[in-house]
Design an enzyme around this catalytic site. Structure first.
Site, PDB file in Angstrom:
ATOM      1  N   SER A 101      -7.572   0.075 -40.656  1.00 22.68           N
ATOM      2  CA  SER A 101      -7.442   0.931 -39.472  1.00 22.68           C
ATOM      3  C   SER A 101      -7.742   0.240 -38.147  1.00 22.68           C
ATOM      4  O   SER A 101      -7.684   0.883 -37.102  1.00 22.68           O
ATOM      5  CB  SER A 101      -8.338   2.169 -39.617  1.00 22.68           C
ATOM      6  OG  SER A 101      -7.739   3.093 -40.493  1.00 22.68           O
ATOM      7  N   LYS A 104      -5.132   0.792 -35.574  1.00 21.26           N
ATOM      8  CA  LYS A 104      -5.057   1.888 -34.604  1.00 21.26           C
ATOM      9  C   LYS A 104      -5.409   1.455 -33.185  1.00 21.26           C
ATOM     10  O   LYS A 104      -5.149   2.211 -32.237  1.00 21.26           O
ATOM     11  CB  LYS A 104      -5.940   3.048 -35.069  1.00 21.26           C
ATOM     12  CG  LYS A 104      -5.444   3.671 -36.376  1.00 21.26           C
ATOM     13  CD  LYS A 104      -6.263   4.880 -36.790  1.00 21.26           C
ATOM     14  CE  LYS A 104      -5.704   5.522 -38.044  1.00 21.26           C
ATOM     15  NZ  LYS A 104      -6.109   4.822 -39.278  1.00 21.26           N
ATOM     16  N   SER A 156     -10.578   7.885 -36.878  1.00 23.99           N
ATOM     17  CA  SER A 156      -9.573   7.024 -37.505  1.00 23.99           C
ATOM     18  C   SER A 156      -8.549   7.868 -38.260  1.00 23.99           C
ATOM     19  O   SER A 156      -8.151   7.555 -39.387  1.00 23.99           O
ATOM     20  CB  SER A 156     -10.242   6.021 -38.448  1.00 23.99           C
ATOM     21  OG  SER A 156      -9.415   4.894 -38.643  1.00 23.99           O
ATOM     22  N   LYS A 269     -14.225  -0.290 -33.287  1.00 21.93           N
ATOM     23  CA  LYS A 269     -13.272   0.371 -34.186  1.00 21.93           C
ATOM     24  C   LYS A 269     -13.487  -0.125 -35.600  1.00 21.93           C
ATOM     25  O   LYS A 269     -13.642  -1.324 -35.847  1.00 21.93           O
ATOM     26  CB  LYS A 269     -11.828   0.070 -33.753  1.00 21.93           C
ATOM     27  CG  LYS A 269     -10.773   0.750 -34.619  1.00 21.93           C
ATOM     28  CD  LYS A 269     -10.720   2.241 -34.365  1.00 21.93           C
ATOM     29  CE  LYS A 269      -9.887   2.973 -35.408  1.00 21.93           C
ATOM     30  NZ  LYS A 269     -10.613   3.145 -36.694  1.00 21.93           N
TER      31      LYS A 269
END
Length: 320
Positions: A101, A104, A156, A269
């Site tokens: 992820s 993203k 997420s 993140k």
């Protein structure tokens, strides 16, 4: 009155004398320097060395032990206030690895760059059908692009990523992600989907990148679209749907609550899939207000503990 008048009248004289004296001293100094080129050369060399030291900072301290980072790839990058970068630590920094992820970051970048923030997006059944563990979006929900960025980055949410991609079509959106990667010079990065999920076929394509490319992507985002990192530093926030409470979003990044950092967190993140294992980007402010420290960990069993080790080592091992 006599003494006061005399004192006031003498001020310009003494000021002029002192100024002339300073100018004379400086003239005599440089005259002496021209007579002694060796001294002049030494002065110039010292000045250049001092400037070089300033330019090379942060500089690694002597006899530093490098950390044992238990991850497939790791990188720490210093980004100064003028946009210059310097690698502080690297382990497999140019090795292509699945990024889960962390994808993203690019999903958000493309959405912010190409969409109207107030454009309304309807959540479809195909978006909700995206494999998800935290998704709480419902079929028929309508959100502006700027609001969908919150579940995308904080939770997420794969549903949010799919919904954003559906605006122009999933294939076109992924093409935009790869085009952006090319324009940024991320030569070891490629995207096959907007979520970072592993393929159903074990032999199928995955989103991949390197520690170096992810650090450069994060650096560019901080400088150009800081709103993305404004979201990535929020630990918890309510999502509203047409002005009413929808649900409470909680960040997947547990390090946002860690209080042991030497400087404030700018944002981070997370990413995890069975294939990629634990991935994490964490950006902290540089010491003394000097830019940012961009840290990346890829393919770790315990991404959070390894990130703590990496970030702490960087601050302790360099002269800033």
């Amino acid at each position: 009155t006599f003494f006061l008048s005399a004192f006031l009248l003498s001020i310009p004289v003494w000021f002029g004398f002192n100024t002339s004296s300073d100018a004379l001293s400086e003239a005599l100094f440089w005259k002496e320097m021209t007579k002694n080129p060796t001294i002049l050369q030494a002065q110039l060399i010292q000045s250049r060395l001092l400037e070089q030291v300033r330019e090379e900072r942060p500089s690694l301290k002597s006899e530093v032990m490098f950390p044992e980072i238990q991850a497939a790839g790791a990188l720490s990058l210093f980004l100064d206030t003028e946009g210059n970068t310097k690698v502080l630590f690297e382990k497999g920094g140019e090795q292509r690895l699945p990024i889960a992820s962390l994808t993203k970051l690019m999903t958000a970048l493309v959405a912010v760059k190409h969409y109207d923030p107030l454009q309304q997006i309807t959540i479809t059944s195909s978006a909700v059908a995206e494999e998800e563990s935290l998704g709480q979006l419902r079929v028929g929900d309508v959100f502006p692009v700027q609001d969908l960025l919150y579940p995308l980055l904080m939770e997420s949410s794969n549903d949010a990523a799919a919904a954003l991609a559906e605006v122009v079509g999933r294939r076109v959106f992924v093409d935009l992600m790869n085009l952006e990667a090319q324009e940024l010079g991320l030569s070891n990065t490629y995207f096959f989907n907007p979520t970072g999920l592993d393929p159903n076929d074990p032999q199928g394509p995955v989103n991949y990148s390197t520690g170096k490319d992810i650090a450069m992507l994060a650096s560019y985002t901080i400088q150009t679209y800081p709103r993305i990192f404004d979201i990535l530093v929020i630990p918890q926030q309510d999502l509203l749907h047409k002005g009413t409470f929808h649900h409470t979003m909680k960040s997947t990044n547990e390090l946002l609550s860690f209080e042991g950092w030497p400087t404030p967190i700018v944002g981070g993140k997370t990413g995890w899939t069975p294939l990629a294992k634990g991935c994490l980007v964490l950006v902290l402010k540089g010491p003394k207000g000097q830019g940012y420290i961009v840290n990346v960990v890829l393919g770790a069993e315990d991404r959070f503990s390894q990130m703590k080790t990496l970030a702490s080592w960087v601050y302790d091992s360099f002269t800033w």
